[in-house]
Each structure stands twice: as C-alpha cells, then as structure tokens.
Design a protein around this motif. Sequence first.
Motif, PDB file in Angstrom:
ATOM      1  N   VAL A  12       0.869  -1.186   0.000  1.00 53.18           N
ATOM      2  CA  VAL A  12       0.000   0.000   0.000  1.00 53.18           C
ATOM      3  C   VAL A  12       0.899   1.227   0.000  1.00 53.18           C
ATOM      4  O   VAL A  12       1.722   1.397   0.913  1.00 53.18           O
ATOM      5  CB  VAL A  12      -0.913   0.042   1.248  1.00 53.18           C
ATOM      6  CG1 VAL A  12      -1.820   1.277   1.213  1.00 53.18           C
ATOM      7  CG2 VAL A  12      -1.757  -1.230   1.369  1.00 53.18           C
ATOM      8  N   THR A  13       0.778   2.082  -1.009  1.00 50.39           N
ATOM      9  CA  THR A  13       1.599   3.300  -1.028  1.00 50.39           C
ATOM     10  C   THR A  13       0.820   4.466  -0.399  1.00 50.39           C
ATOM     11  O   THR A  13      -0.417   4.462  -0.382  1.00 50.39           O
ATOM     12  CB  THR A  13       2.023   3.686  -2.462  1.00 50.39           C
ATOM     13  OG1 THR A  13       0.870   4.121  -3.189  1.00 50.39           O
ATOM     14  CG2 THR A  13       2.683   2.527  -3.183  1.00 50.39           C
ATOM     15  N   LYS A  21      -3.616   4.778   4.956  1.00 49.85           N
ATOM     16  CA  LYS A  21      -3.452   4.272   6.323  1.00 49.85           C
ATOM     17  C   LYS A  21      -4.657   3.408   6.709  1.00 49.85           C
ATOM     18  O   LYS A  21      -4.501   2.298   7.231  1.00 49.85           O
ATOM     19  CB  LYS A  21      -3.297   5.444   7.295  1.00 49.85           C
ATOM     20  CG  LYS A  21      -3.036   5.030   8.714  1.00 49.85           C
ATOM     21  CD  LYS A  21      -2.753   6.225   9.606  1.00 49.85           C
ATOM     22  CE  LYS A  21      -2.424   5.778  11.023  1.00 49.85           C
ATOM     23  NZ  LYS A  21      -2.184   6.921  11.906  1.00 49.85           N
ATOM     24  N   ALA A  22      -5.853   3.915   6.422  1.00 48.42           N
ATOM     25  CA  ALA A  22      -7.062   3.150   6.762  1.00 48.42           C
ATOM     26  C   ALA A  22      -7.076   1.816   6.018  1.00 48.42           C
ATOM     27  O   ALA A  22      -7.481   0.788   6.569  1.00 48.42           O
ATOM     28  CB  ALA A  22      -8.310   3.970   6.427  1.00 48.42           C
ATOM     29  N   ILE A  35       2.909  -4.241   3.228  1.00 45.46           N
ATOM     30  CA  ILE A  35       4.117  -3.466   2.995  1.00 45.46           C
ATOM     31  C   ILE A  35       3.644  -2.014   2.847  1.00 45.46           C
ATOM     32  O   ILE A  35       3.057  -1.635   1.827  1.00 45.46           O
ATOM     33  CB  ILE A  35       4.853  -3.931   1.720  1.00 45.46           C
ATOM     34  CG1 ILE A  35       4.966  -5.467   1.671  1.00 45.46           C
ATOM     35  CG2 ILE A  35       6.221  -3.271   1.625  1.00 45.46           C
ATOM     36  CD1 ILE A  35       5.685  -6.110   2.832  1.00 45.46           C
ATOM     37  N   ALA A  36       3.863  -1.241   3.921  1.00 42.54           N
ATOM     38  CA  ALA A  36       3.341   0.116   3.981  1.00 42.54           C
ATOM     39  C   ALA A  36       4.424   1.097   3.533  1.00 42.54           C
ATOM     40  O   ALA A  36       5.461   1.222   4.179  1.00 42.54           O
ATOM     41  CB  ALA A  36       2.902   0.443   5.407  1.00 42.54           C
ATOM     42  N   ALA A  37       4.175   1.777   2.412  1.00 39.43           N
ATOM     43  CA  ALA A  37       5.173   2.694   1.869  1.00 39.43           C
ATOM     44  C   ALA A  37       4.702   4.127   2.027  1.00 39.43           C
ATOM     45  O   ALA A  37       3.533   4.436   1.784  1.00 39.43           O
ATOM     46  CB  ALA A  37       5.382   2.392   0.390  1.00 39.43           C
ATOM     47  N   ASN A  85      -2.101   1.300  -5.272  1.00 41.63           N
ATOM     48  CA  ASN A  85      -1.382   2.497  -5.706  1.00 41.63           C
ATOM     49  C   ASN A  85      -2.182   3.703  -5.233  1.00 41.63           C
ATOM     50  O   ASN A  85      -3.087   4.181  -5.921  1.00 41.63           O
ATOM     51  CB  ASN A  85      -1.289   2.496  -7.234  1.00 41.63           C
ATOM     52  CG  ASN A  85       0.003   1.899  -7.745  1.00 41.63           C
ATOM     53  OD1 ASN A  85       1.063   2.065  -7.147  1.00 41.63           O
ATOM     54  ND2 ASN A  85      -0.091   1.212  -8.880  1.00 41.63           N
ATOM     55  N   ASN A  86      -1.839   4.176  -4.030  1.00 40.66           N
ATOM     56  CA  ASN A  86      -2.672   5.201  -3.393  1.00 40.66           C
ATOM     57  C   ASN A  86      -1.992   6.553  -3.235  1.00 40.66           C
ATOM     58  O   ASN A  86      -2.670   7.587  -3.206  1.00 40.66           O
ATOM     59  CB  ASN A  86      -3.116   4.664  -2.016  1.00 40.66           C
ATOM     60  CG  ASN A  86      -3.654   5.745  -1.111  1.00 40.66           C
ATOM     61  OD1 ASN A  86      -4.789   6.182  -1.249  1.00 40.66           O
ATOM     62  ND2 ASN A  86      -2.823   6.209  -0.169  1.00 40.66           N
TER      63      ASN A  86
END
Length: 248
Positions: A12-13, A21-22, A35-37, A85-86
């Motif tokens: 999650v970007t 985040k949510a 995998i938090a980017a 792709n956020n």
Amino acid sequence: QQARFTGRTIIVTGAGSGIGKATALRLLGEGARVIAADISAERLAAMQLENGSERLVGVAGDVSLQADVDALVLAAGPTVDGLVNNAGIMDAFLPTAEITDEVWERVFRVNVTSQMRLMRAVLPGMVSAGFGRIVNIASEAGIRAGASGTTYSASKHAVIGLTKSTALFYGPKGVRCNAVAPGAVKTNIEAPFLSAWAAERLGPIMQTTIPAPAEPEDLAASICWLLSEDSPNVNGAVLMSDGGWSTI
Ligand code: NAD
C-alpha cells in the motif's frame, strides 16, 4: 471482521495517512502482510508504534523515484499478491494557463508514473503466479473537471486509462486491476475544493454539489472489496466511492 487476506502480501503506497493508512490497517486486521510505503518515515514510525505487528512492514521512500520503487518491491519479497497504488498529491487548483512545469511534472510523477512503475515491477511475479489484485486510486477528478485544478484532473484521468489498459492486458493472466475514485474524504491532503479560494474561482458550481466528506475507512472498505475474492468478476472498473457525487 472477516479475514479475507490471510497469507497475502499487499503493498500500500501513501500508507502513512488518510485513505492509505485506513486501507493498510484494515488489510492488517484481515490477516494480510502489509508493505506500507510512505515518503514520511515519521508517519510510518507512528503507525508502527500504534499498530505494531510483524505483518506490518514500513518502507520509507518516494514512490515517484525508480530507485525507491525497486527498494520497496525488494522489501516485499518474491511474492506480491496485491498492490494499492494510493500515494497522490494535489495541484494547488491551477487552471491551464497558470500551470507551472514544476507542478505538472511533480503531480504526474507522483500520481501517474509511480503507479505505472509499481505495476511494471510487480506484474511479472503476478503473471507467473497466475494471481494478482491491483487497485489504483483515481479521484472524482478522474471523471470530471470541477474537483481540482487541470493538472490533477489530467493525472487522475490518466490513472483511469492506466487501470483499464492493465486490466485488458493482464485479466486473462489472473490479474484484476481496478480503480477506486474517491469523492471528498477527511484526510491530510490539501483540499482546495473545499476552500473559500476555490469557491471564489469556481463559484457555487461544485461547492453546492459535493456530498459531505467521507471517512478514510469508508474508502478502505471499497478498496478491500476490490482486492478481495468478493469481486471475482470485476476487472477494469472505476468504482466511484463518493457518496453519489458522480450522479449529479
Ligand atoms: P493524505 O495526504 O492524507 O495521504 C497521502 C499519503 O501519501 C501521505 O502520508 C504522504 O506522505 C504520502 N505521499 C505523498 N507523496 C508521496 C510519494 N511521492 N511517495 C510516497 N508517499 C507519498 O491523502 P489522501 O487523501 O489519503 O490521498 C490518498 C489518495 O486518494 C491520493 O491518490 C488522492 O489523490 C486520492 N484522493 C483523495 C481525495 C480526498 O478528498 N482526500 C479525493 C479524491 C482522491
């Protein structure tokens, strides 16, 4: 809560704030390895502190840079089942004649090029596995002009083209690629469409037609539905998650 993502690795970007985040936290709650980017190491560290889990891997970096995308995909490991792709930025609500090259290039790099590069990086693995779920975050501005400045609108229209074309090429190989188009959401993004300045420029055209801003968790629900096996027949769709704004 269900556990639709147990055993899945999902990138999650823009995961340090708002919709990303949510979504990251919902995926974590539903069993995924996330995998938090984010470009902000501070936001990722705060998130780890609040929601520490060995299934939450924070990777600080700028997704508009190829080297940082490479590092992110490396941190995810050989199997990436899902990608959100956020990460995205606004454009100071500039109309066409006032666009600076700096704004145009930065907004396209962050909103469009990063999405292409991340998909380009994870698709070969998804194709060999015969399985992949991608959700690209577009915007109300991806289908209409009145939600932002010209650059942001153009970039989010591009996200929709990127999504449909990817869905067409990779659907037969087991990869579904869809877009979620949020309306107004309560996050940390600069929201000039709700400002007095925008009202002055555009008059009441759009101000009066925007439904009340949604919570980031409302968007996470739409995104996770498309990532899950509850949407098996959905590919190349643009899910308007906007409280009905697009109907007006
Ligand atoms: P936000 O600003 O709250 O969160 C975005 C996160 O992305 C931030 O933590 C930021 O640090 C990170 N980020 C920004 N640039 C980055 C980069 N180059 N590399 C890595 N991380 C980066 O915003 P949000 O509202 O949650 O936005 C998420 C997505 O939703 C964006 O694509 C945005 O365009 C879209 N969107 C938001 C709204 C809204 O009303 N909030 C409406 C339509 C679309």
